[in-house]
Design a protein around this motif. Sequence first.
Motif, mmCIF file in Angstrom:
data_model
loop_
_atom_site.group_PDB
_atom_site.id
_atom_site.type_symbol
_atom_site.label_atom_id
_atom_site.label_comp_id
_atom_site.label_asym_id
_atom_site.label_seq_id
_atom_site.Cartn_x
_atom_site.Cartn_y
_atom_site.Cartn_z
ATOM 1 N N ALA A 118 0.827 -1.108 -0.065
ATOM 2 C CA ALA A 118 -0.095 -0.189 0.047
ATOM 3 C C ALA A 118 0.685 1.329 0.042
ATOM 4 O O ALA A 118 0.592 2.229 -0.604
ATOM 5 C CB ALA A 118 -0.952 0.080 1.295
ATOM 6 N N SER A 152 2.559 4.937 -8.678
ATOM 7 C CA SER A 152 1.275 4.771 -9.113
ATOM 8 C C SER A 152 0.920 5.187 -10.531
ATOM 9 O O SER A 152 -0.071 4.680 -11.050
ATOM 10 C CB SER A 152 0.441 5.749 -8.179
ATOM 11 N N THR A 153 1.827 5.919 -10.962
ATOM 12 C CA THR A 153 1.402 6.399 -12.315
ATOM 13 C C THR A 153 1.756 5.226 -13.350
ATOM 14 O O THR A 153 1.282 5.188 -14.333
ATOM 15 C CB THR A 153 2.269 7.830 -12.897
ATOM 16 N N GLY A 174 -0.540 1.766 -11.163
ATOM 17 C CA GLY A 174 -1.886 1.930 -10.950
ATOM 18 C C GLY A 174 -2.097 1.648 -9.484
ATOM 19 O O GLY A 174 -1.205 1.817 -8.724
ATOM 20 N N SER A 175 -3.436 1.702 -8.943
ATOM 21 C CA SER A 175 -3.673 1.690 -7.559
ATOM 22 C C SER A 175 -3.821 0.297 -6.954
ATOM 23 O O SER A 175 -3.991 0.215 -5.737
ATOM 24 C CB SER A 175 -5.017 2.278 -7.286
ATOM 25 N N LYS A 176 -3.736 -0.862 -7.808
ATOM 26 C CA LYS A 176 -3.748 -2.217 -7.443
ATOM 27 C C LYS A 176 -2.692 -2.953 -7.780
ATOM 28 O O LYS A 176 -1.971 -2.740 -8.980
ATOM 29 C CB LYS A 176 -4.853 -2.830 -7.900
ATOM 30 N N LEU A 179 2.486 1.580 -3.360
ATOM 31 C CA LEU A 179 1.781 2.169 -4.591
ATOM 32 C C LEU A 179 1.234 3.577 -4.280
ATOM 33 O O LEU A 179 0.721 4.326 -5.205
ATOM 34 C CB LEU A 179 0.311 1.299 -4.495
ATOM 35 N N GLY A 180 1.424 4.082 -3.128
ATOM 36 C CA GLY A 180 1.284 5.383 -2.987
ATOM 37 C C GLY A 180 2.219 6.391 -3.289
ATOM 38 O O GLY A 180 2.110 7.756 -3.233
#
Length: 691
Positions: free
Chosen positions: A659, A668-669, A672-674, A662-663
Amino acid sequence: EYVTESVKKSDIERMDESKQKSGKFTGAYALHPLTKEKLPIWVSDFVLGGYGTGSIMGVPAHDERDYTFATRFNLPVRPVVAKDFGEPRPNETGVEGSVVIGYDKGTGKYLGLKNDDGSYWLVGGGRDEGEDFKQAASRELKEETGYSCDELHQLGDPVYSHYYNEKKDSNRRSLGYNYLAVIDASQTGGASRETHEDFEPAWLEFDDLKSEILKTGGGVEHWLDALDRAKSLVESGFDAAYARHTGEGILLNSGKYDGMSSTEAREQIVADLAKSSQAQEKVNYRMRDWLVSRQRYWGAPIPIINCKDCGAVSVPEADLPVELPQVDDYLPTGNESSVLASVKDWVNVQCPSCSKPAKRETDTLDGYVCSSWYMYRYCDPNNTDAAWDSTKVNDWFPIDFYFGADHAVAHLLYFRFWGHFFAEQGLVATDKAEPIKKLVYNGYINAADGRKMSKSYGNVVDPLEVIDSGYGADALRMFELFIGPYDQDAAWNPNGVPGTYRFLQRVWALTQSYIQDEDTTDQFDAKVETLLMSDTHKTIKKVTKDLESQKFNTAIAACMKLVNSLNAHKQNSEFAAARKIWGQCLSQLVQLIAPFAPHISEELWHELGHDESIHISPWPVWDEELVKEDLVTIVVQINGKLKDKCELPVDTPKEEVIASALGLPKISTTVGSKAPSKTIYIENKLINFVI
């Protein structure tokens, strides 16, 4: 003619290393039994018949004398054994590449790579298809630093190394060459290098770069070796002798035996030759006569009286010990008789058995004989009734370590002879017959030009000159232990002692600053206290573990790191903020450097308020709670390439690490968020998203 002249020389003359090697080519060749390669047959007077019968296989890349002979007559020098650094790791990936150390003649500084976490690496990388190692070195230098060079010097034979590659998330077994690149840093810049977000070129003094590399931790032994070789080459004016590896290692250029250890390959080659009926294994014992007596004045007199009628008679116990007579000149006379033989009133005595005229034995015992038993006496030095109390000896023996190289063969051999003799005589327990648990060989400190120190070469460094020049014994002693791994050879670095001297000055200045601080408040700053104690206890653990495994150089590096840390804490707070804790930490620091710098540590120990000697004080013990890391840096990768990092509490659960990673915007770019289905996580080290 050559043979006729050679046989006139003694073995000592033929083994004289200062003489130029000579030899003659016979015009004949031998066929290598495995490769069928034609090998030229030479005769040379430095090959002695005592080594065995038949022909001797010359291996110039890994034997000093063979190398000197080969270069004298322009014969090929082919490396077949690579030095092996580090310990094998599970599931290693085999790679090949080059390491490059940049050197700027203008400033005398060396080039490293500074990572964004503050650590340092050396330039280097893998070999691309179609490249040789030298081409790979030039390309890596250009890509990672932007620098080009006109001079690229090979630093000895290829080496194997075992390490963990964080970026690739895999254990590696690398075969590579090390190079020194001479760069004009004022004319070329690093602007044209490829974009590397995680490191940048940095020019440092040699000692500073080596110290930073040491801080990196394990897996950098091959880098340290390359640095020392580079320094030797620079100090020699780029004319140092080729650095040969003469120890065990991993085979290369050896056909089907490539990758095997030299010890395994020896056995396998003999077995293969025997299978094809080309050879058979045989053990040759190179035994030689060895007298325990010497024709010289100094040494213990041999308590024997020679009588024409009775032969050799022991001196009566009541007349022991036999003492050497006073002489005006104890130097050898060059005559057939020794100095003692000319002292008539000492030599001429009565035979203890028949009372007829007889003569004392005029030879004295070899120094090794006498110096190989008095260790037992150390256990009970004031005993006037016996050589020693066996109870005391049995309590101390066997000794943990025997450190040595030159004397380890003859001296330790005698020491073991004495041990078994004393056990047979009941002077020590039978289970103490072997007096030493472990023999630890030390490496040699060679001259700055890479050769062994020798009066004939004029490259000997006198320790007293270094001490008397103002640096003192502590700085010299510490540098000798800091110069490299204890069991490996290293080249003398004239700038090394000033480096350890400056470190000891920093220890002195920090301690004096604390002692002279008049503020004695007991009000603690909890944050300062925690940082001080944590850094100190981590160092106690590191130094203790390193001393137990004879890693003296990394133990000293840890002390240097602690001093830097303490100085940083001093800048951020007053001693008064945690004065008692400062006192404890400084006392423990001084204890940690005591084995390396015994004099300055003793002085500071007393100035810090201790009464007994530091060298009998209890060794500091670390607190496990204080050595735990509160935060760890997690490397975040995408497809094995470093993209970012995040700091998290130690042992953070995997889900929380994902987590947090991914933050990060850079992650994230792209991801992604997963998290993707394939996510690799190595606890407290790295996370790799495979997309």
